[in-house]
Design an enzyme around this catalytic site. Sequence first.
Site, PDB file in Angstrom:
ATOM      1  N   TYR A 136      -7.633  -6.237   4.507  1.00 16.62           N
ATOM      2  CA  TYR A 136      -7.852  -5.668   3.174  1.00 16.62           C
ATOM      3  C   TYR A 136      -6.758  -4.645   2.945  1.00 16.62           C
ATOM      4  O   TYR A 136      -6.533  -3.766   3.780  1.00 16.62           O
ATOM      5  CB  TYR A 136      -9.230  -4.994   3.096  1.00 16.62           C
ATOM      6  CG  TYR A 136      -9.497  -4.334   1.749  1.00 16.62           C
ATOM      7  CD1 TYR A 136      -9.653  -5.098   0.594  1.00 16.62           C
ATOM      8  CD2 TYR A 136      -9.581  -2.951   1.632  1.00 16.62           C
ATOM      9  CE1 TYR A 136      -9.892  -4.496  -0.641  1.00 16.62           C
ATOM     10  CE2 TYR A 136      -9.827  -2.339   0.402  1.00 16.62           C
ATOM     11  CZ  TYR A 136      -9.975  -3.127  -0.732  1.00 16.62           C
ATOM     12  OH  TYR A 136     -10.217  -2.536  -1.951  1.00 16.62           O
ATOM     13  N   ASP A 167       0.297  -1.311   6.679  1.00 13.98           N
ATOM     14  CA  ASP A 167      -0.733  -0.619   5.921  1.00 13.98           C
ATOM     15  C   ASP A 167      -1.580   0.150   6.936  1.00 13.98           C
ATOM     16  O   ASP A 167      -2.487  -0.394   7.565  1.00 13.98           O
ATOM     17  CB  ASP A 167      -1.570  -1.641   5.148  1.00 13.98           C
ATOM     18  CG  ASP A 167      -2.712  -0.993   4.388  1.00 13.98           C
ATOM     19  OD1 ASP A 167      -2.880   0.234   4.496  1.00 13.98           O
ATOM     20  OD2 ASP A 167      -3.433  -1.722   3.691  1.00 13.98           O
ATOM     21  N   LYS A 206      -7.120   7.641   3.813  1.00 12.24           N
ATOM     22  CA  LYS A 206      -8.357   7.926   4.550  1.00 12.24           C
ATOM     23  C   LYS A 206      -8.268   9.167   5.448  1.00 12.24           C
ATOM     24  O   LYS A 206      -8.342  10.282   4.961  1.00 12.24           O
ATOM     25  CB  LYS A 206      -8.770   6.694   5.349  1.00 12.24           C
ATOM     26  CG  LYS A 206      -9.183   5.523   4.423  1.00 12.24           C
ATOM     27  CD  LYS A 206     -10.013   4.514   5.148  1.00 12.24           C
ATOM     28  CE  LYS A 206     -10.159   3.203   4.415  1.00 12.24           C
ATOM     29  NZ  LYS A 206     -11.299   3.110   3.544  1.00 12.24           N
TER      30      LYS A 206
HETATM   31  C1  LIG Z   1      -6.264  -1.024   5.387  1.00 10.26           C
HETATM   32  C2  LIG Z   1      -6.622  -0.560   4.016  1.00 10.26           C
HETATM   33  N1  LIG Z   1      -5.683  -0.501   3.067  1.00 10.26           N
HETATM   34  C3  LIG Z   1      -5.940  -0.064   1.820  1.00 10.26           C
HETATM   35  C4  LIG Z   1      -7.204   0.306   1.465  1.00 10.26           C
HETATM   36  C5  LIG Z   1      -7.491   0.792   0.069  1.00 10.26           C
HETATM   37  O1  LIG Z   1      -7.733   2.156   0.101  1.00 10.26           O
HETATM   38  P1  LIG Z   1      -8.566   2.863  -1.083  1.00 10.26           P
HETATM   39  O2  LIG Z   1      -9.981   2.402  -0.957  1.00 10.26           O
HETATM   40  O3  LIG Z   1      -8.376   4.327  -0.791  1.00 10.26           O
HETATM   41  O4  LIG Z   1      -7.942   2.440  -2.359  1.00 10.26           O
HETATM   42  C6  LIG Z   1      -8.235   0.264   2.416  1.00 10.26           C
HETATM   43  C7  LIG Z   1      -9.609   0.673   2.059  1.00 10.26           C
HETATM   44  O5  LIG Z   1     -10.550   0.422   2.760  1.00 10.26           O
HETATM   45  C8  LIG Z   1      -7.944  -0.199   3.708  1.00 10.26           C
HETATM   46  O6  LIG Z   1      -8.903  -0.310   4.659  1.00 10.26           O
END
Ligand SMILES: Cc1ncc(COP(=O)(O)O)c(C=O)c1O
Length: 440
Positions: free
Chosen positions: A145, A242, A270
């Site tokens: 994700y 990411d 996060k």
């Molecule tokens: C690996 C990863 N990238 C991007 C995101 C997106 O982050 P946000 O929910 O702060 O938009 C998440 C959210 O869970 C994530 O786990």
Amino acid sequence: MTVTWRSSASEALLDDAATVIPGGVNTCRRRSEPRRCFRRGAGAYLWDLEDRRYIDFHAAYGAVFLGHSHPAVTARVARAIEETVLFGVGVTEAEVALARKLVDHVPCADQVVVCNSGSEATYHAIRLARGATGRERIVKFQGCYNGFHDYVLRNVLSPAELVGGRDPQSKGMLEAAIDATSVCRFNDLDDVEATVARYPDEIAAIILEPIAHNAPGIMPRPGFLAGLRALCDREGIVLVFDEVITGFRHGLGGYQAIAGVTPDLTTLGKAIANGFPLAAVAGRRELMERFTTNEAGDVHFGGTYNGNAVAVEAGLATIELLEDGRVHEHVFALGERMRAGLAEIAARAGIAAYVGGYGSLFVLCFMDGPLERYEDVLRNDTALFLRYRRELVARGVFEMPESLGRSHIGASHTGDDVDRALEVAEVALAAALEAGARAA
Ligand SMILES: Cc1ncc(COP(=O)(O)O)c(C=O)c1O
């Protein structure tokens, strides 16, 4: 032992909320069964509307790393906002201090820009890769994700029949955006090579979670990340890690520092600010300077709230608290203890189980190992997983009751919290198995 499943106050609040908020919640995954709302959080604990206490391993999807309402973080934010919230011009000294910290700690970071969410960060990183390469296609991985926008919102927790196929997660996505994103198998370099060969000189970026924690903890095989690095170098593709989950949680340098593989760009979020809305894009200078924050830049970068004092001070306070390494040592040790304990419990119950996770993350899956490819995830007994999670919640251990959700240990958890959670896990598992047997 009888346990209370229901929180009538939570249910009433959610029902009331649903009259003015669709479904009663402000992000889709907050709808869960049993229905719970919390009034208060402190350290490792949450209290629900009936004032029952839970050990929290959900940690707001991992955003809370030091503990709820960590006093050093909240005090710093409170102090800062007496005089600074947002000016919307120039830069503040705190923004520069935060950028310096990120540049010092994150291997790929020559420069950095901040925004407010992980999705914003991956969006900007992908557009930067497209702008810099003049190419449109990107590659993501089945099970990862990377945020809610059209570029990446496909093939996350796909059902068996859609694995690797066309699996957008929402109506309303641009068809062209869906189709401009190729989906490869995590840990399968041959698959990535084949995709690159299929689209010569068309791929702008390869984006991945360096550990596929959304799937729910597939570790990269030895050589996988380095192989992607070599492939990207050879083909002029921008490699984006990411690290919205792995960054700061696994170490100040993210998983890239642990793996020894440096991407071109990385996205952070996060755990970087202990629950406050801060995210970042960091990377190689010649790429970063393409952002229009730079006079000669040509890739738009904007956002009214970027660099607001709440987020920046929370980020600075969090990073400073992580810098002596003690938090990481603590959470890694507790993570080991939790994973080992869960494996023993599953073995005593005589069921097929695999305990995944890394560092402070853990997940008990009801399937035989290994967990190396997304297809492995499909063996998980989802019904048992959900029953088990609900039994945990009913007994005061909060792990999100959603399919294949990972759980998070933070700085404020103690050995006693882990031991208590393990005691509860054993009882919850027995109850879940018994309920399953009754239902069969
Ligand atoms: C690996 C990863 N990238 C991007 C995101 C997106 O982050 P946000 O929910 O702060 O938009 C998440 C959210 O869970 C994530 O786990």
